[in-house]
Scaffold this motif. Structure first.
Motif, short mmCIF file in Angstrom:
data_model
loop_
_atom_site.label_atom_id
_atom_site.label_comp_id
_atom_site.label_asym_id
_atom_site.label_seq_id
_atom_site.Cartn_x
_atom_site.Cartn_y
_atom_site.Cartn_z
N SER A 273 -71.77 -9.87 49.89
CA SER A 273 -71.75 -11.34 49.99
C SER A 273 -71.95 -11.94 48.61
N PRO A 274 -71.17 -12.93 48.23
CA PRO A 274 -71.37 -13.58 46.92
C PRO A 274 -72.76 -14.21 46.83
N GLU A 275 -73.24 -14.37 45.63
CA GLU A 275 -74.58 -14.93 45.43
C GLU A 275 -74.69 -16.33 46.01
N TRP A 276 -73.64 -17.14 45.84
CA TRP A 276 -73.70 -18.51 46.37
C TRP A 276 -73.82 -18.52 47.90
N LEU A 277 -73.22 -17.51 48.56
CA LEU A 277 -73.32 -17.42 50.01
C LEU A 277 -74.74 -17.07 50.43
N GLU A 278 -75.36 -16.12 49.73
CA GLU A 278 -76.74 -15.74 50.03
C GLU A 278 -77.68 -16.93 49.82
N GLN A 279 -77.41 -17.74 48.81
CA GLN A 279 -78.25 -18.90 48.54
C GLN A 279 -78.13 -19.94 49.65
N LEU A 280 -76.92 -20.13 50.16
CA LEU A 280 -76.72 -21.06 51.27
C LEU A 280 -77.50 -20.59 52.51
N ILE A 281 -77.42 -19.30 52.79
CA ILE A 281 -78.11 -18.75 53.97
C ILE A 281 -79.62 -18.90 53.80
N ALA A 282 -80.10 -18.62 52.62
CA ALA A 282 -81.55 -18.74 52.35
C ALA A 282 -82.02 -20.18 52.54
N ALA A 283 -81.14 -21.14 52.25
CA ALA A 283 -81.49 -22.55 52.39
C ALA A 283 -81.29 -23.06 53.81
N GLY A 284 -80.83 -22.20 54.71
CA GLY A 284 -80.60 -22.62 56.09
C GLY A 284 -79.30 -23.35 56.32
N ALA A 285 -78.44 -23.35 55.30
CA ALA A 285 -77.13 -23.98 55.44
C ALA A 285 -76.16 -22.93 55.95
N LEU A 286 -76.05 -22.82 57.28
CA LEU A 286 -75.33 -21.71 57.90
C LEU A 286 -73.93 -22.07 58.37
N GLY A 287 -73.48 -23.27 58.02
CA GLY A 287 -72.14 -23.67 58.44
C GLY A 287 -72.17 -24.71 59.54
N GLN A 288 -71.18 -24.65 60.41
CA GLN A 288 -70.99 -25.69 61.42
C GLN A 288 -72.22 -25.89 62.31
N LYS A 289 -72.90 -24.80 62.66
CA LYS A 289 -74.03 -24.91 63.59
C LYS A 289 -75.22 -25.62 62.98
N THR A 290 -75.31 -25.69 61.64
CA THR A 290 -76.38 -26.45 60.99
C THR A 290 -75.84 -27.69 60.30
N ARG A 291 -74.54 -27.96 60.51
CA ARG A 291 -73.86 -29.14 59.94
C ARG A 291 -73.83 -29.13 58.42
N GLN A 292 -74.03 -27.97 57.85
CA GLN A 292 -73.94 -27.84 56.40
C GLN A 292 -73.75 -26.38 56.06
N GLY A 293 -72.78 -26.10 55.24
CA GLY A 293 -72.52 -24.75 54.80
C GLY A 293 -71.71 -24.80 53.53
N ILE A 294 -70.54 -24.19 53.54
CA ILE A 294 -69.64 -24.31 52.39
C ILE A 294 -69.15 -25.74 52.28
N PHE A 295 -68.94 -26.36 53.44
CA PHE A 295 -68.57 -27.77 53.50
C PHE A 295 -69.66 -28.54 54.25
N LYS A 296 -69.80 -29.81 53.97
CA LYS A 296 -70.65 -30.68 54.78
C LYS A 296 -70.06 -32.08 54.76
N LYS A 297 -70.27 -32.77 55.88
CA LYS A 297 -69.72 -34.11 56.02
C LYS A 297 -70.82 -35.13 55.78
N VAL A 298 -70.54 -36.08 54.90
CA VAL A 298 -71.46 -37.18 54.62
C VAL A 298 -70.70 -38.47 54.91
N GLY A 299 -71.05 -39.10 56.03
CA GLY A 299 -70.26 -40.26 56.46
C GLY A 299 -68.87 -39.80 56.82
N LYS A 300 -67.88 -40.40 56.20
CA LYS A 300 -66.50 -39.99 56.43
C LYS A 300 -66.00 -39.01 55.38
N ASP A 301 -66.85 -38.72 54.40
CA ASP A 301 -66.45 -37.85 53.30
C ASP A 301 -66.83 -36.39 53.58
N VAL A 302 -65.92 -35.49 53.23
CA VAL A 302 -66.19 -34.06 53.34
C VAL A 302 -66.48 -33.52 51.95
#
Length: 796
Positions: A273-302
């Motif tokens: 796993s790339p380092e940036w991916l491990e950092q996201l997981i450590a921060a609890g940013a797991l993707g769609q199920k946590t509403r934040q991962g590689i992408f996140k939506k802020v208002g209407k902006d992705v």
């Protein structure tokens, strides 16, 4: 054709009420299988609390794992402490607990004394060796133990991988494959016992290679997804969005399995796993199920992660116009050649991604599957690719690509220096009409001969297989074809009518074609099946074909078309022979109305059906309002028509869509007598059988009702009062209110007293009049043009 199937699997236990186990149980219940869901006994309170909590969670999940709310009642909660005796009645036990070999071994020892002598035990592991698990299975069970790998979510994912052990009996696998195919509606591939089996092994390799090449070529994550989605024949979620949807922790777990278990793999250096991916997981940013991962939506902006800084930046960037132009080439061989020849980084990135997957599957084929066809189906069904990787290679020119890969290996450009296997250069492809290549024996392997597949008259094909024989044409025009399947597929002698239009939409020639086909069927055949080899069944009226008359204001021509639509629906309903609709995918608007008029419908369980005309500012005018008015009258108790009608009315006024065939049945779009099948590939077989059965029992068309009672103006007034509440509450727009009033007045019979007797033509006339009235309104015209331009409804 006679098909004999022995199906002893009638009751199933699922061990483990986690996310996957609970959803497997849900899909078993969807299929009408009695299911017991086990987990550990709770420390306090109800001993089944863990399983009960899992069942409660099923009701909340999106997308819904249950095809209707009542299916939850088909699952019995249980625990390992007091309920193991329930296993004695189970024909299949699916273990789906955490990926710990010691935990699984302990569980197998605990349940073994309680299993029936014929029961199959299967592990839903995705990463552990099936042989290693088998070594921990009691001796008496080893001949009935195997691996079964569902893909998440089990209701929607077509793929299931079956993995045999050395001690597993062949008939155990055959029985399980038959059950999965017929009862659960799955596409089964048999995988070898190698880590991550077929789909995850290849699919995750492809994602890791894409991530590596994105870094090497400096391609942004959003551009990568634009390049590796539909432009490459893959899902919209493409690469990075797919990781977010799957869950970054889940993705990393699969990668770690490859890291730990594939140390001899020549590409092992890639399996991390790339380092940036491990950092996201450590921060609890797991993707769609946590509403934040590689992408996140802020208002209407992705926003999108910038891996170099760990910060989120504005996303939405697309591929360059030059590369997009290369990808528009419909000649796949020329497209790949142009990518390889281009100096553009994005083009070189795509070539590298394709090349390394082709390199990998050539080397690994002998280790993961018995034939190349299973690899392609696994990737198509498990990862949503339009073509599998071997199919794509073959389409690109087998020897040309092989030479290019060898050239890049020699130049040090590939992710591994491992040479291509010798068989690659000795062939022109892996798929032929005679079968698909087994890399070990060098033989061509044909399709499974299990009797269950005789029900699939037109099964999925891979590129290079023999083209399907769609029989002899009986009648044809520009938009439809009536044909007879070849006698080697069926002896029913039941003709098929297929639409040739885009998304099987309905225009003037479809209407004329249906009417003519019914006349032919009435004269020469036992009935008629309306079936298409691909979804959808029909998206309804062809709005584009209405354009010239619409733009010129020729509303008389449009009214004639509406009349022909109604005439066609009535022809389906009152045909002298049974007309059976075989539906899959969307059945909207006029497509839904056709099904409502069929003598019987055979619907794939994932048929999404509804009268959605409100979305384009119109109302059902192909007989949909009429059918609901008639059914409400017949089903009414003590003359209370409105009590039955109100639910039908709301379905039309709110454009309610049944999100499964079962929901469509509950709403009323499908009748109780209609048939629901789990496997879409069996639709034609079952539909022809329905025609044959009805014909054999002396089919009698329904009698045209001379008169039936309607709810009248008082019924329409009651509905109008409800609409006022919805309008004031902001649930509908003023124009929705206006359309809703028109529908109410139609289904209630117009300006007549409650209980007035009318006939079908009376309601059909009201449909036409109100439809044409709406068609001439500016807001309806806005909705139609918005749908044509953007393919989504406008609520003005």
């Amino acid at each position: 054709m006679s098909v004999s199937l022995t199906m002893p699997i009638r009751k199933v236990a699922v061990l483990g009420a986690g996310v996957m186990g609970a959803q497997i149980a849900a899909h078993l219940s969807n299929a009408g299988i009695d299911t017991v869901l086990f987990d550990l006994p709770a420390a306090t309170g109800n001993p089944n609390a863990i399983s009960l909590k899992a069942l409660d969670n099923l009701k909340k999940l999106k997308p819904a794992p249950l095809m209707s709310a009542s299916r939850i009642d088909g699952i019995v909660p249980a625990n390992y402490g007091s309920d193991l005796a329930l296993l004695a009645d189970c024909d299949l036990v699916i273990e789906a607990i955490a990926e710990r070999l010691d935990w699984k071994a302990d569980l197998y020892a605990k349940i073994a004394p309680h299993l029936a002598e014929h029961a199959i035990l299967a592990s839903n592991t995705s990463g552990l060796s099936i042989e290693a698990l088998a070594a921990n299975v009691p001796a008496a069970l080893q001949s009935r133990f195997c691996g079964i790998h569902f893909f998440n979510p089990p209701r929607y994912m077509y793929l299931v991988e079956l993995i045999a052990t050395k001690g597993c009996q062949a008939d155990t696998l055959d029985a399980l494959e038959t059950f999965l195919t017929l009862r659960l509606g799955k596409g089964v591939v048999r995988a070898k016992d190698s880590p991550n089996f077929i789909a995850n092994r290849i699919g995750v390799f492809s994602m890791l290679a894409t991530i590596e090449h994105a870094k090497n070529f400096g391609i942004r994550f959003d551009v990568v997804d634009d390049l590796t989605g539909p432009r490459l024949g893959r899902p919209k979620s493409a690469t990075f969005r797919t990781a977010d949807v799957v869950g970054l922790d889940t993705f990393a777990h699969v990668v770690k399995t490859m890291t730990d278990t594939l140390q001899a793999d020549p590409w092992h250096a890639l399996f991390k796993s790339p380092e940036w991916l491990e950092q996201l997981i450590a921060a609890g940013a797991l993707g769609q199920k946590t509403r934040q991962g590689i992408f996140k939506k802020v208002g209407k902006d992705v926003l999108m992660l910038d891996p170099s800084t760990g910060e989120y930046i504005a996303g939405g960037q697309k591929a360059s116009d030059e590369v997009k132009a290369l990808l528009k080439n419909t000649d796949f061989a020329a497209k790949v050649a142009s990518l390889r020849a281009s100096n553009l980084p994005e083009a070189q990135f795509l070539w590298a991604c394709l090349r390394d997957v082709w390199h990998y599957i050539a080397v690994q084929l002998e280790h993961i599957a018995d034939n190349a066809r299973d690899v392609d189906f696994a990737i198509r069904w498990g990862f949503g690719w339009e073509q599998g990787p071997f199919e794509m290679w073959q389409a690109a020119g087998w020897q040309t690509i092989a030479a290019a890969i060898n050239e890049d290996i020699a130049a040090g450009k590939t992710l591994s220096s491992t040479p291509l296997p010798a068989w690659v250069m000795a062939r022109d492809g892996v798929h032929t009409p005679a079968g698909s290549l087994n890399a070990v024996t060098q033989e061509l392997v044909g399709r499974s001969t299990l009797p269950v597949y005789e029900r699939q008259l037109y099964p999925p094909k891979v590129l290079g297989e023999a083209e399907p024989d769609f029989g002899e044409t009986i009648y044809e025009n520009d938009s439809v074809r009536m044909w007879m399947p070849p006698s080697n597929l069926t002896t029913a002698g039941v003709p098929v009518l297929s639409f040739k239009t885009k998304a099987h939409c309905v225009g003037a020639n479809v209407l004329a074609g249906i009417q003519e086909s019914i006349k032919i069927a009435e004269q020469y055949h036992p009935g008629l099946v309306i079936w298409h080899s691909t979804a959808p069944f029909s998206v309804g009226a062809d709005l584009m074909s209405m354009g010239p008359a619409f733009m010129s204001g020729d509303f008389a021509a449009l009214e004639r078309m509406v009349f022909e639509f109604q005439k066609t629906s009535q022809a389906i309903k009152y045909a002298k022979v049974p007309v059976v609709g075989a539906a899959q995918g969307y059945a909207f608007g006029g497509g839904c109305e056709f099904l409502m008029h069929c003598a019987r419908v055979v619907a794939h369980v994932e048929t999404y059906i509804g009268l959605v005309e409100v979305g384009v500012g119109l109302l059902p005018a192909g007989g949909g309002c009429k059918e609901f008015a008639l059914r409400a009258s017949r089903l009414a108790r003590n003359g209370n028509i409105l009590e039955v009608l109100k639910d039908y009315y709301l379905a039309m006024a709110m454009a309610k869509v049944g999100t499964s065939a079962e929901e469509g049945q509950q709403i009323g779009y499908l009748k109780e007598s209609d048939v629901i099948v789990m496997n879409a590939n069996e639709l034609l077989y079952v539909a022809q059988a329905q025609v044959t059965a009805m014909a054999a029992t002396g089919y009698r068309p329904p009698v045209r009702p001379k008169a039936f009672a309607v709810a009248g103006r008082s019924g329409a007034a009651t509905i109008r009062a409800q609409l006022v509440n919805m309008l004031e509450g902001g649930f509908i727009s003023k124009y929705d209110f206006h359309i809703g009033v028109q529908i109410a007045e139609i289904v209630c019979g117009g300006d007549v007293d409650a209980g007035t007797l009318v006939d079908e033509d009376w309601i059909l006339k009201l449909e036409r009049e109100r439809f044409m009235g709406l068609l001439q309104k500016g807001k309806t015209q806005e909705r139609i043009m918005h749908m044509i331009e953007f393919n989504k409804p406008l609520r003005n």
